[in-house]
Scaffold this active site. Structure first.
Site, PDB file in Angstrom:
ATOM      1  N   GLU A 193       5.821 -11.090   7.430  1.00 35.57           N
ATOM      2  CA  GLU A 193       5.304 -11.777   8.622  1.00 35.57           C
ATOM      3  C   GLU A 193       4.833 -10.806   9.701  1.00 35.57           C
ATOM      4  O   GLU A 193       4.281 -11.223  10.697  1.00 35.57           O
ATOM      5  CB  GLU A 193       6.390 -12.694   9.210  1.00 35.57           C
ATOM      6  CG  GLU A 193       6.590 -13.956   8.406  1.00 35.57           C
ATOM      7  CD  GLU A 193       7.573 -14.917   9.053  1.00 35.57           C
ATOM      8  OE1 GLU A 193       8.269 -14.526  10.019  1.00 35.57           O
ATOM      9  OE2 GLU A 193       7.668 -16.061   8.576  1.00 35.57           O
ATOM     10  N   SER A 229       6.971  -0.220   9.917  1.00 35.77           N
ATOM     11  CA  SER A 229       5.575  -0.136   9.496  1.00 35.77           C
ATOM     12  C   SER A 229       5.366   1.207   8.827  1.00 35.77           C
ATOM     13  O   SER A 229       5.954   2.213   9.261  1.00 35.77           O
ATOM     14  CB  SER A 229       4.661  -0.229  10.728  1.00 35.77           C
ATOM     15  OG  SER A 229       3.362   0.232  10.419  1.00 35.77           O
ATOM     16  N   SER A 230       4.532   1.233   7.793  1.00 34.34           N
ATOM     17  CA  SER A 230       4.225   2.513   7.137  1.00 34.34           C
ATOM     18  C   SER A 230       3.602   3.469   8.142  1.00 34.34           C
ATOM     19  O   SER A 230       3.732   4.680   8.033  1.00 34.34           O
ATOM     20  CB  SER A 230       3.272   2.281   5.972  1.00 34.34           C
ATOM     21  OG  SER A 230       3.851   1.348   5.091  1.00 34.34           O
ATOM     22  N   ARG A 231       2.906   2.912   9.125  1.00 29.56           N
ATOM     23  CA  ARG A 231       2.233   3.762  10.121  1.00 29.56           C
ATOM     24  C   ARG A 231       3.212   4.456  11.051  1.00 29.56           C
ATOM     25  O   ARG A 231       2.840   5.439  11.711  1.00 29.56           O
ATOM     26  CB  ARG A 231       1.257   2.930  10.956  1.00 29.56           C
ATOM     27  CG  ARG A 231       0.057   2.470  10.162  1.00 29.56           C
ATOM     28  CD  ARG A 231      -0.721   1.415  10.929  1.00 29.56           C
ATOM     29  NE  ARG A 231      -1.617   0.712  10.032  1.00 29.56           N
ATOM     30  CZ  ARG A 231      -2.869   1.045   9.807  1.00 29.56           C
ATOM     31  NH1 ARG A 231      -3.385   2.066  10.439  1.00 29.56           N
ATOM     32  NH2 ARG A 231      -3.615   0.364   8.972  1.00 29.56           N
ATOM     33  N   MET A 255       0.846  -1.198   0.000  1.00 25.54           N
ATOM     34  CA  MET A 255       0.000   0.000   0.000  1.00 25.54           C
ATOM     35  C   MET A 255       0.881   1.248   0.000  1.00 25.54           C
ATOM     36  O   MET A 255       0.445   2.328   0.404  1.00 25.54           O
ATOM     37  CB  MET A 255      -0.939  -0.019   1.200  1.00 25.54           C
ATOM     38  CG  MET A 255      -1.932  -1.187   1.123  1.00 25.54           C
ATOM     39  SD  MET A 255      -3.468  -0.921   1.992  1.00 25.54           S
ATOM     40  CE  MET A 255      -2.872  -0.693   3.661  1.00 25.54           C
ATOM     41  N   HIS A 280       9.511  -3.395   3.212  1.00 27.25           N
ATOM     42  CA  HIS A 280       9.063  -3.674   1.844  1.00 27.25           C
ATOM     43  C   HIS A 280      10.269  -3.988   0.948  1.00 27.25           C
ATOM     44  O   HIS A 280      10.207  -4.884   0.112  1.00 27.25           O
ATOM     45  CB  HIS A 280       8.335  -2.462   1.258  1.00 27.25           C
ATOM     46  CG  HIS A 280       7.070  -2.093   1.973  1.00 27.25           C
ATOM     47  ND1 HIS A 280       6.968  -0.988   2.757  1.00 27.25           N
ATOM     48  CD2 HIS A 280       5.857  -2.701   2.021  1.00 27.25           C
ATOM     49  CE1 HIS A 280       5.750  -0.905   3.250  1.00 27.25           C
ATOM     50  NE2 HIS A 280       5.050  -1.932   2.826  1.00 27.25           N
TER      51      HIS A 280
HETATM   52  O1  PAF Z   1      -0.168  -5.706   3.744  1.00 25.59           O
HETATM   53  C1  PAF Z   1      -0.577  -4.771   3.016  1.00 25.59           C
HETATM   54  O2  PAF Z   1       0.085  -3.757   2.812  1.00 25.59           O
HETATM   55  C2  PAF Z   1      -1.956  -4.883   2.377  1.00 25.59           C
HETATM   56  O3  PAF Z   1      -2.856  -5.478   3.235  1.00 25.59           O
HETATM   57  C3  PAF Z   1      -1.941  -5.584   1.014  1.00 25.59           C
HETATM   58  C4  PAF Z   1      -1.527  -7.027   1.140  1.00 25.59           C
HETATM   59  C5  PAF Z   1      -0.983  -4.848   0.084  1.00 25.59           C
HETATM   60  C6  PAF Z   1      -3.328  -5.545   0.401  1.00 25.59           C
HETATM   61  O4  PAF Z   1      -3.772  -4.230   0.210  1.00 25.59           O
END
Ligand code: PAF
Length: 282
Positions: free
Chosen positions: A148, A185-187, A30, A37
């Site tokens: 995970e 985390s992006s958050r 996202m 990532h």
């Molecule tokens: O983990 C995420 O970032 C989201 O839930 C995903 C798997 C990209 C689906 O929008």
């Protein structure tokens, strides 16, 4: 690396590679990408000839409109990171591209999706399944990569793949942490400096609980985590649940499974963070 906005263009590009028998890997994200990532993308690049990274803030998996509005978005920064890491394609569609009409599909992954995140974020996993199936159908990857940190999501996606008969391979990748333990985390981008220091206690307590667990019952370990989080000003525990790592069902005693994971969701200010820790691994 090429930025692609439409399904048609992505499929035309991928067709060329698939006709040559090239392996395609997908990393669904996202956006607001970080080193966690990047680790998925790096793994995907090693395993495949072509790496597609989707960047799409999926509205159907947010049960809280405020959370969706505040979700961090920075496609330029994401593209810079992906270019550096070496992705082949960034697929960043508009909402109308992925949802030309409302998606009314209802998935059922019970009992996996009724507990923890499923209990506190009703409809969340249905939305995840909607977008992940759409991405699988569009890209038709050989391999797809998930972190995970979203432990329950990974278990549900594995179940979904089985249930719907997809033949692709799901690869789970370990949590990436800052040097001080905070799970990436992006958050985290929404935490103030002060909140970040408070949030650090989440991983600290989880790590301490692994030491505490040696010589203490599972019940006492749960209480240790609950009490320790309650003692930190600025943290509010939503849940801490110790589950079997495959079935996600609650575990009462350490002897009950050889794969035991503690999953936690905590509010730090108004930022909701999740993390998990493996107590036993098979
Ligand atoms: O983990 C995420 O970032 C989201 O839930 C995903 C798997 C990209 C689906 O929008």
């Amino acid at each position: 690396m090429k930025l692609i906005r439409t399904i048609k263009e992505l499929q035309a590009e991928l067709d060329t590679y698939k006709k040559q028998g090239k392996k395609v890997g997908l990393v669904p994200t996202m956006g607001a990408l970080h080193a966690g990532h990047a680790s998925l993308v790096k793994r995907c690049i090693v395993d495949n000839d072509v790496t597609v990274v989707s960047v799409f803030v999926n509205p159907t998996q947010f049960n809280d409109k405020n959370d969706l509005a505040k979700y961090p978005r920075d496609l330029d920064a994401d593209c810079r990171l992906l270019e550096e890491v070496g992705a082949t394609f960034v697929f960043a569609p508009a909402v109308e591209e992925m949802y030309p009409k409302p998606d009314t599909r209802q998935f059922n992954f019970a009992p996996l999706d009724t507990i923890m995140e499923g209990a506190f974020r009703p409809g969340h996993f249905n939305g995840v399944a909607q977008i992940v199936t759409k991405l699988f159908d569009v890209v038709q990857p050989d391999n797809a990569y998930f972190g995970e940190k979203d432990f329950q999501q990974l278990a549900i996606i594995r179940a979904m793949v089985k249930q719907l008969g997809y033949t692709l391979h799901i690869v789970g990748c370990p949590i990436v942490r800052e040097a001080d333990g905070l799970a990436l985390s992006s958050r985290n981008a929404r935490l103030s400096d002060k909140e970040r220091n408070v949030a650090l206690n989440i991983s600290r307590i989880l790590f301490e609980s692994r030491t505490f667990a040696v010589g203490h019952s599972l019940k006492d370990t749960v209480k240790f985590v609950e009490d320790s989080i309650a003692a930190v000003e600025g943290l509010r525990l939503e849940y801490f649940q110790v589950v079997d790592g495959d079935t996600l069902q609650s575990v009462e005693n350490w002897e009950d499974s050889d794969y035991i994971v503690g999953c936690i969701a905590v509010f730090c200010g108004d930022v909701r963070l999740i993390d998990n820790i493996k107590y036993k691994e098979n």
